[in-house]
Design an enzyme around this catalytic site. Sequence first.
Site, PDB file in Angstrom:
ATOM      1  N   CYS A   4       2.157   6.068  13.850  1.00 31.79           N
ATOM      2  CA  CYS A   4       1.785   6.991  12.863  1.00 31.79           C
ATOM      3  C   CYS A   4       2.871   7.803  12.765  1.00 31.79           C
ATOM      4  O   CYS A   4       3.543   8.457  13.804  1.00 31.79           O
ATOM      5  CB  CYS A   4       0.487   7.881  13.401  1.00 31.79           C
ATOM      6  SG  CYS A   4       0.129   9.246  12.388  1.00 31.79           S
ATOM      7  N   GLY A  17       2.480  -2.755   2.416  1.00 31.41           N
ATOM      8  CA  GLY A  17       2.795  -3.315   1.219  1.00 31.41           C
ATOM      9  C   GLY A  17       1.814  -4.435   0.878  1.00 31.41           C
ATOM     10  O   GLY A  17       2.090  -5.245  -0.167  1.00 31.41           O
ATOM     11  N   LYS A  20       0.051  -1.177  17.662  1.00 30.10           N
ATOM     12  CA  LYS A  20       0.250  -1.057  16.286  1.00 30.10           C
ATOM     13  C   LYS A  20       1.524  -0.317  16.320  1.00 30.10           C
ATOM     14  O   LYS A  20       1.618   1.000  16.801  1.00 30.10           O
ATOM     15  CB  LYS A  20      -0.758  -0.196  15.503  1.00 30.10           C
ATOM     16  CG  LYS A  20      -0.539  -0.268  13.974  1.00 30.10           C
ATOM     17  CD  LYS A  20      -1.663   0.435  13.292  1.00 30.10           C
ATOM     18  CE  LYS A  20      -1.314   0.113  11.615  1.00 30.10           C
ATOM     19  NZ  LYS A  20      -0.408   0.895  11.307  1.00 30.10           N
ATOM     20  N   GLY A  46      -4.912  -1.722   4.488  1.00 30.73           N
ATOM     21  CA  GLY A  46      -5.339  -0.460   4.468  1.00 30.73           C
ATOM     22  C   GLY A  46      -5.610   0.194   2.916  1.00 30.73           C
ATOM     23  O   GLY A  46      -6.521   0.243   2.553  1.00 30.73           O
ATOM     24  N   ARG A  47      -4.522   0.585   2.751  1.00 36.16           N
ATOM     25  CA  ARG A  47      -4.669   1.667   1.622  1.00 36.16           C
ATOM     26  C   ARG A  47      -5.204   0.920   0.308  1.00 36.16           C
ATOM     27  O   ARG A  47      -6.075   1.436  -0.503  1.00 36.16           O
ATOM     28  CB  ARG A  47      -3.153   2.352   1.066  1.00 36.16           C
ATOM     29  CG  ARG A  47      -3.255   3.332   0.162  1.00 36.16           C
ATOM     30  CD  ARG A  47      -3.804   4.565   0.445  1.00 36.16           C
ATOM     31  NE  ARG A  47      -3.579   5.072   1.839  1.00 36.16           N
ATOM     32  CZ  ARG A  47      -3.846   6.277   2.539  1.00 36.16           C
ATOM     33  NH1 ARG A  47      -4.653   7.129   1.874  1.00 36.16           N
ATOM     34  NH2 ARG A  47      -3.443   6.456   3.427  1.00 36.16           N
TER      35      ARG A  47
END
Length: 391
Positions: free
Chosen positions: A114, A229, A154, A250-251
């Site tokens: 993060c 991506g 991660k 994710g996004r």
Amino acid sequence: MSQRCSSSPPLLIRYLKQLLNSPRLPLPIFLLTSDNHYRTLARLITKHAWLYTEMIAAETLVHQQTNLDRFLAFSPQQHPIVLQLGGSNVENLAKAAKLSNAYGYDEINLNCGCPSPKVAGHGGFGVSLMLKPKLVGEAMSAIAANTNVPVTVKCRIGVDDHDSYDELCDFVYKVSTLSPTRHFIVHSRKALLGGISPADNRRIPPLKYEYYYALVRDFPDLGFTINGGITSVSKVNAALQEGAHGVMVGRAAYNNPWQMLGHVDTAVYGVPSSGLTRRQVLEQYQVYGDSVLGTHGNGRPNVRDLVKPLLNLFHSENGNSMWKRRADAAFKECRSVGSLLEESLRAMPDCVLDSPICGTPESGEEDVVFANVQNVLPPRYEAGEQVILCA
């Protein structure tokens, strides 16, 4: 916690041995989610993708031991699910892992990726931990000693000017040598900590998938999941076909859950989809939403919190804009998820509401993103004497 697509032989034998007593084997896609509400929606659409919690600070769990359900509780339907912890205090991370045992997570992950200034800057954890691999190794050992499920990390491929392939490998080598960690989820961008936003950190640093595939080459005893991506199911499969052990999405899944998640079970796992229509998904989600309204106190979660994960369910469909406008207006009056859906769904045609997910994922130029990656891999990594001694 992953394996290649079904046509490939199983990998990560050492890692899989940790899961022999689990009824759920790792499968080659992960979904990074934001909260319990979105995970509930996601599980209605896909039955097989692994779900992640939002990053929960270890200190929060330690200091909220009388209120753990608010942070850790989830429905059994959400399995397989991973608890994602944040923090840099080894003792607190160990305590947090121990506190989570009663909830039955399938895995615990430490977030070392993060880039938020509040987390990586002032907080001193997140991606800033990539600069402290010895500390990460100690933390992972402490977490593993206090849980009976696999532990993972991660991370990014680098931080600021510490972005060479060898530095990335040094991090992986040290952490895996100092701890039982055998699986890394690698966001294939470095992080820039010079004050740019998390959103810019997902966009400005270039993707370097060659670093990820070089890790797969140079650490054959470890498992690696690719992140960053990945915007379609066809791109997921392209990454797997090129040799990725696993893929994190994710996004893209948040922005278009019906198309992204709706094809996962069939196109990635090779099993039938749930067969549900959007209307059926919403009916089941409504039952969940109205059952948890206000259960955290102070009116939270409220209707807006619970409807937020639904706002992209009709992405690019006729009536989507009108549905969002009606939903936004209904927030002012509606006191339940059911009443809001009843008011706002009038904007959506029946053909959209009552059609199950169908067809195959669209493919295009993105399918060839990984086609040349094996030709641009960095030179092979060899741990130097200094790295071995430091480890």
